[in-house]
Design a protein around this motif. Structure first.
Motif, short mmCIF file in Angstrom:
data_model
loop_
_atom_site.label_atom_id
_atom_site.label_comp_id
_atom_site.label_asym_id
_atom_site.label_seq_id
_atom_site.Cartn_x
_atom_site.Cartn_y
_atom_site.Cartn_z
N ALA A 228 -40.22 -18.05 -21.04
CA ALA A 228 -40.52 -18.22 -19.63
C ALA A 228 -41.94 -18.57 -19.55
O ALA A 228 -42.43 -19.36 -18.47
CB ALA A 228 -40.34 -16.71 -19.04
N GLU A 229 -42.39 -18.16 -20.41
CA GLU A 229 -44.18 -18.57 -20.57
C GLU A 229 -44.29 -19.89 -20.68
O GLU A 229 -45.51 -20.56 -20.49
CB GLU A 229 -45.00 -17.72 -21.48
N SER A 230 -43.63 -20.80 -21.73
CA SER A 230 -44.10 -21.94 -22.40
C SER A 230 -42.82 -22.93 -22.32
O SER A 230 -43.25 -24.10 -22.79
CB SER A 230 -44.39 -21.57 -23.89
N TYR A 231 -41.81 -22.56 -21.93
CA TYR A 231 -40.88 -23.75 -21.99
C TYR A 231 -40.54 -24.43 -20.55
O TYR A 231 -40.28 -23.29 -19.56
CB TYR A 231 -39.52 -23.18 -22.43
N ASP A 232 -40.45 -25.46 -20.34
CA ASP A 232 -40.31 -26.10 -18.99
C ASP A 232 -39.32 -27.24 -18.93
O ASP A 232 -39.56 -28.26 -18.18
CB ASP A 232 -41.40 -26.50 -18.36
N SER A 233 -38.00 -27.07 -19.51
CA SER A 233 -37.00 -28.28 -19.63
C SER A 233 -35.77 -27.63 -19.34
O SER A 233 -35.53 -26.43 -19.45
CB SER A 233 -37.10 -28.74 -21.18
N VAL A 234 -35.03 -28.41 -18.55
CA VAL A 234 -33.85 -27.87 -18.18
C VAL A 234 -32.69 -28.02 -19.32
O VAL A 234 -31.49 -27.72 -19.19
CB VAL A 234 -32.83 -28.90 -17.01
N GLU A 235 -33.00 -28.74 -20.35
CA GLU A 235 -31.87 -28.93 -21.58
C GLU A 235 -32.14 -27.63 -22.19
O GLU A 235 -33.00 -26.65 -22.22
CB GLU A 235 -32.59 -29.86 -22.59
N PRO A 236 -30.96 -26.98 -22.79
CA PRO A 236 -30.78 -25.64 -23.43
C PRO A 236 -31.74 -25.51 -24.66
O PRO A 236 -32.03 -26.41 -25.19
CB PRO A 236 -29.36 -25.67 -23.95
N LEU A 237 -32.11 -24.36 -24.73
CA LEU A 237 -32.71 -23.73 -25.88
C LEU A 237 -32.27 -22.54 -26.59
O LEU A 237 -32.07 -21.43 -25.83
CB LEU A 237 -34.16 -23.48 -25.35
N ASN A 238 -32.00 -22.57 -27.77
CA ASN A 238 -31.37 -21.47 -28.64
C ASN A 238 -32.39 -20.36 -28.70
O ASN A 238 -33.46 -20.46 -29.35
CB ASN A 238 -30.77 -21.90 -29.92
#
Length: 317
Positions: A228-238
């Motif tokens: 929530a703090e550092s990721y800003d992409s609509v692609e999935p992240l494990n």
């Protein structure tokens, strides 16, 4: 992100994962709001989703609302689970976009990945590389669709949503009721009952061959907050441990932790589920500069101790 200046709405925040996220965010100074079904809210109703966003005016939403259980829980209610989870995912995200929420964190279970890929690790580029496993499609596909809806909202409105795919979580406070529990919790209860009753054996569903990636709930909550703090992409992240263990070896580990001295028996008439589901964490490490801290043996021991101390209430969850 300065959490001290942030109002966070957590649908499902009273649950197993959501409560951990809420606790950690409050410690960081965030204003945390947990909407509850006891207040008459039903996130399967579009109007309720719109109303809670209007009333609370959050800048961040972390959506932990879901209806899920183990493989057996889905039998006989596949259509209900499909529709309930689809409605909750779509209505909450759409309401957040309409309310001007700055960031929507969408939690997706690992069963949204293809269920028949024979790979040592499932990476984000594998997300659409095959069909979901039939045993869990009624939950996995609606969650997967919610991610695609997030992409559509981003394209049309520039809406900021992230979609985190979590490994199987476990830990103190999870579901131990036979109809709701996943394999790790189910095994813990079986070994507890067998040791208490001096039973000669514990029966494990299936062949014991399936491999799963287990993530301790405190680590899962930490990973979600960091994303929530550092990721800003609509692609999935494990968000995962990055290592797997077979059901057979997991049963042996729990046997050792419990001190049970009987035999382990496998009931091969029961479903196995997907053969292998271990998640690659290269992207997670790069983006979050973090890996989960809790070794599986330590987490299982903590969960066993909690179950032993709270058995009578734990089995009703």
């Amino acid at each position: 992100m300065d959490w001290r200046q942030t109002t966070v709405l957590i649908p499902g925040g009273g649950g197993f994962l959501g409560s951990r996220i809420a606790e950690k965010l409050r410690a960081k100074g965030a204003t945390v709001i947990i909407p509850r079904r006891a207040d008459g809210l039903d996130f399967r109703r579009e109007q309720d989703c719109l109303q809670v966003m209007s009333d609370t005016k959050p800048s961040v939403v972390i959506n932990c609302a879901a209806e899920i259980g183990g493989i057996g829980y889905h039998d006989g209610k596949q259509a209900d689970l499909f529709l309930d989870n689809l409605k909750m995912g779509i209505y909450l995200m759409d309401a957040a976009q309409k309310a001007g929420v700055k960031k929507f964190v969408n939690i997706i279970a690992g069963c949204a990945y293809p269920g028949y890929l024979e790979k040592d690790e499932l990476h984000e580029e594998d997300y659409w590389n095959g069909k979901l496993h039939d045993s869990i499609v009624s939950y996995g596909l609606p969650r997967k669709i919610s991610g695609e809806f997030g992409k559509a909202l981003h394209k049309q409105y520039g809406f900021n949503s992230i979609h985190l795919v979590l490994a199987n979580m476990y830990g103190p406070g999870e579901h131990f009721h036979p109809e709701r529990s996943k394999v790790l919790a189910s095994l813990l209860k079986k070994f507890y009952d067998a040791k208490r009753d001096a039973a000669p054996s514990v029966t494990v569903w299936g062949t014991g061959a399936p491999v799963r990636d287990w993530l301790y709930v405190e680590d899962g909550a930490e990973g979600i907050i960091r994303a929530a703090e550092s990721y800003d992409s609509v692609e999935p992240l494990n968000i995962a441990s990055g290592s797997g263990i077979s059901v057979a070896d997991l049963a042996k580990l729990i046997k050792d932790v419990s001190g049970f001295t009987g035999e382990i028996v496998f009931d091969t008439s029961k479903k196995d589920g997907a053969p292998k589901k271990t998640f690659g964490i290269t992207k997670m490490q790069q983006v979050l500069q973090w890996i989960p801290e809790t070794p599986l043996a330590d987490g299982v021991r903590k969960t066993w101790e909690w179950l032993s101390e709270n058995y009578n209430t734990a089995i009703t969850r």
